[in-house]
Write an enzyme that holds these catalytic residues in place. Sequence first.
Site, PDB file in Angstrom:
ATOM      1  N   LYS A  22       1.054   4.207  -2.669  1.00 34.19           N
ATOM      2  CA  LYS A  22       0.632   5.389  -2.310  1.00 34.19           C
ATOM      3  C   LYS A  22       1.788   6.518  -2.865  1.00 34.19           C
ATOM      4  O   LYS A  22       1.337   7.693  -3.234  1.00 34.19           O
ATOM      5  CB  LYS A  22       0.243   5.574  -0.806  1.00 34.19           C
ATOM      6  CG  LYS A  22      -1.168   4.816  -0.746  1.00 34.19           C
ATOM      7  CD  LYS A  22      -2.403   5.377  -1.447  1.00 34.19           C
ATOM      8  CE  LYS A  22      -3.444   4.936  -1.011  1.00 34.19           C
ATOM      9  NZ  LYS A  22      -4.599   5.587  -1.885  1.00 34.19           N
ATOM     10  N   TYR A  50       0.861  -1.152  -0.030  1.00 33.61           N
ATOM     11  CA  TYR A  50       0.163  -0.033  -0.054  1.00 33.61           C
ATOM     12  C   TYR A  50       0.681   1.458   0.083  1.00 33.61           C
ATOM     13  O   TYR A  50       0.672   2.214  -0.601  1.00 33.61           O
ATOM     14  CB  TYR A  50      -0.877  -0.034   1.167  1.00 33.61           C
ATOM     15  CG  TYR A  50      -1.866   1.279   1.550  1.00 33.61           C
ATOM     16  CD1 TYR A  50      -3.145   0.958   0.878  1.00 33.61           C
ATOM     17  CD2 TYR A  50      -1.565   2.199   2.200  1.00 33.61           C
ATOM     18  CE1 TYR A  50      -3.842   2.162   1.046  1.00 33.61           C
ATOM     19  CE2 TYR A  50      -2.467   3.025   2.498  1.00 33.61           C
ATOM     20  CZ  TYR A  50      -3.593   3.148   1.725  1.00 33.61           C
ATOM     21  OH  TYR A  50      -4.489   4.329   2.187  1.00 33.61           O
TER      22      TYR A  50
HETATM   23  P1  NAD Z   1     -13.612   3.294   2.158  1.00 30.65           P
HETATM   24  O1  NAD Z   1     -13.361   1.750   2.279  1.00 30.65           O
HETATM   25  O2  NAD Z   1     -14.690   3.786   2.975  1.00 30.65           O
HETATM   26  O3  NAD Z   1     -14.070   3.395   0.570  1.00 30.65           O
HETATM   27  C1  NAD Z   1     -13.369   3.046  -0.265  1.00 30.65           C
HETATM   28  C2  NAD Z   1     -14.436   2.780  -1.502  1.00 30.65           C
HETATM   29  O4  NAD Z   1     -13.629   2.333  -2.560  1.00 30.65           O
HETATM   30  C3  NAD Z   1     -15.539   1.551  -1.237  1.00 30.65           C
HETATM   31  O5  NAD Z   1     -16.579   1.878  -1.330  1.00 30.65           O
HETATM   32  C4  NAD Z   1     -15.073   0.323  -2.208  1.00 30.65           C
HETATM   33  O6  NAD Z   1     -16.319  -0.441  -2.328  1.00 30.65           O
HETATM   34  C5  NAD Z   1     -14.383   1.212  -3.315  1.00 30.65           C
HETATM   35  N1  NAD Z   1     -13.681   0.528  -4.030  1.00 30.65           N
HETATM   36  C6  NAD Z   1     -12.643  -0.821  -3.722  1.00 30.65           C
HETATM   37  N2  NAD Z   1     -12.210  -1.361  -4.711  1.00 30.65           N
HETATM   38  C7  NAD Z   1     -12.785  -0.664  -5.840  1.00 30.65           C
HETATM   39  C8  NAD Z   1     -12.519  -0.800  -7.389  1.00 30.65           C
HETATM   40  N3  NAD Z   1     -11.842  -1.725  -7.630  1.00 30.65           N
HETATM   41  N4  NAD Z   1     -13.308  -0.067  -8.043  1.00 30.65           N
HETATM   42  C9  NAD Z   1     -14.185   0.670  -7.675  1.00 30.65           C
HETATM   43  N5  NAD Z   1     -14.348   0.983  -6.366  1.00 30.65           N
HETATM   44  C10 NAD Z   1     -13.849   0.137  -5.517  1.00 30.65           C
HETATM   45  O7  NAD Z   1     -12.170   3.978   2.232  1.00 30.65           O
HETATM   46  P2  NAD Z   1     -11.878   5.404   2.422  1.00 30.65           P
HETATM   47  O8  NAD Z   1     -11.324   5.566   3.931  1.00 30.65           O
HETATM   48  O9  NAD Z   1     -12.981   6.208   2.337  1.00 30.65           O
HETATM   49  O10 NAD Z   1     -10.628   5.499   1.593  1.00 30.65           O
HETATM   50  C11 NAD Z   1     -10.722   6.250   0.157  1.00 30.65           C
HETATM   51  C12 NAD Z   1      -9.354   6.429  -0.170  1.00 30.65           C
HETATM   52  O11 NAD Z   1      -8.611   7.223   0.816  1.00 30.65           O
HETATM   53  C13 NAD Z   1      -8.598   5.030  -0.541  1.00 30.65           C
HETATM   54  O12 NAD Z   1      -7.733   5.261  -1.755  1.00 30.65           O
HETATM   55  C14 NAD Z   1      -7.759   5.067   0.925  1.00 30.65           C
HETATM   56  O13 NAD Z   1      -6.444   4.479   0.612  1.00 30.65           O
HETATM   57  C15 NAD Z   1      -7.296   6.650   1.000  1.00 30.65           C
HETATM   58  N6  NAD Z   1      -6.920   6.906   2.186  1.00 30.65           N
HETATM   59  C16 NAD Z   1      -7.762   6.712   3.284  1.00 30.65           C
HETATM   60  C17 NAD Z   1      -7.376   7.293   4.423  1.00 30.65           C
HETATM   61  C18 NAD Z   1      -8.461   7.145   5.884  1.00 30.65           C
HETATM   62  O14 NAD Z   1      -7.758   7.802   6.748  1.00 30.65           O
HETATM   63  N7  NAD Z   1      -9.580   6.919   5.713  1.00 30.65           N
HETATM   64  C19 NAD Z   1      -5.995   7.537   4.878  1.00 30.65           C
HETATM   65  C20 NAD Z   1      -5.377   7.429   3.608  1.00 30.65           C
HETATM   66  C21 NAD Z   1      -5.653   7.248   2.616  1.00 30.65           C
END
Ligand code: NAD
Length: 308
Positions: A169, A165
């Site tokens: 990233k 990851y």
């Molecule tokens: P989340 O799991 O709530 O949402 C992610 C969504 O992506 C889900 O609804 C899932 O169904 C969808 N998804 C997964 N694989 C997919 C695919 N192949 N095609 C289409 N949709 C797909 O997660 P989140 O926390 O909202 O994360 C959103 C982004 O932010 C991600 O890229 C994550 O790595 C990044 N991120 C989040 C955090 C955090 O603190 N939440 C921190 C750093 C980075």
Amino acid sequence: MRAPEQLRFDGRVVIVTGAGAGLGRAYALLFASRGASVVVNDLGASRHGDGSSKVADTVVNEIIKNGGKAVANYDSVIDGAKIVKTAIDAFGRVDVVVNNAGILRDKSFSKMSETDWDLIHNIHLKAAFKVTQAAWPYFLKQKYGRVIVTSSNSGLYGNFGQANYSSAKMGLVGLASTLAIEGAQKNVHTNVIVPTAASRLTEDILPPDFFEQLKPELIAPVVAWLCHEKCMENGSIIESALGWAGKCHLIRSSGAILRQDLSSNVTPEVVEDKWSAITDMSSAKHFDSIGEVTGQFMEIAQKINSGN
Ligand code: NAD
């Protein structure tokens, strides 16, 4: 004092990947509330990337109930062209791509399989390439486009169990840096968002009280601003959480010259001797471009040529 003019997205078409939940859902709702037509992409996978469901429909229905415009797309982000086609078929254009979809496959490095590696790199890094590349010709032609890629503090600083990851990233930071350069002349801007938000990806790793405060809705306005036509930011890494945002930079020490003149050699012992100067960050600085770095190397070459 006059209230600031509302930043609107009327007539703009915004693709948000992974918009069925978490951050993507908050982005989609905000863009739609500001007049954008939104493609709500979501495969509806589990947090590890298995299965599928129609979560995108829930967000689309929410937008339509609020008087907004949205369509669902259920393709995996790896099928970037299909997602962009949904935007063109439904709304006739595309203006903004928010690459947000994501999953986790955490394992300590010694136990990480090639499948865990490839899956994470495909969904995060390759998919951003696929979706953005499919939208790119529209952006260049209309001389307007905004791209967001989503990085993570895990990428910037590393995190135990996330070699797959964190590398994907950080790869996104490299992708954004080059897209920012290639798009600049055509008003196509690319920036990186580094969020920390309450979602199913973070629910079991953050203390509950703190988790409560990390609302995705507090990050969405930062993403919306970066995607607005008035925003000239390009190629930046913007971190956001809790109703706070800041800019992140790579910095480098001023370093040390390791040879006196053209005739002297660099040896490991010289490197050892100069190590504290090489790694002294007290006068570290940020470089704006590869050209600036090369320019500094030319100055160093002159110093070496003239015997320092
Ligand atoms: P989340 O799991 O709530 O949402 C992610 C969504 O992506 C889900 O609804 C899932 O169904 C969808 N998804 C997964 N694989 C997919 C695919 N192949 N095609 C289409 N949709 C797909 O997660 P989140 O926390 O909202 O994360 C959103 C982004 O932010 C991600 O890229 C994550 O790595 C990044 N991120 C989040 C955090 C955090 O603190 N939440 C921190 C750093 C980075």
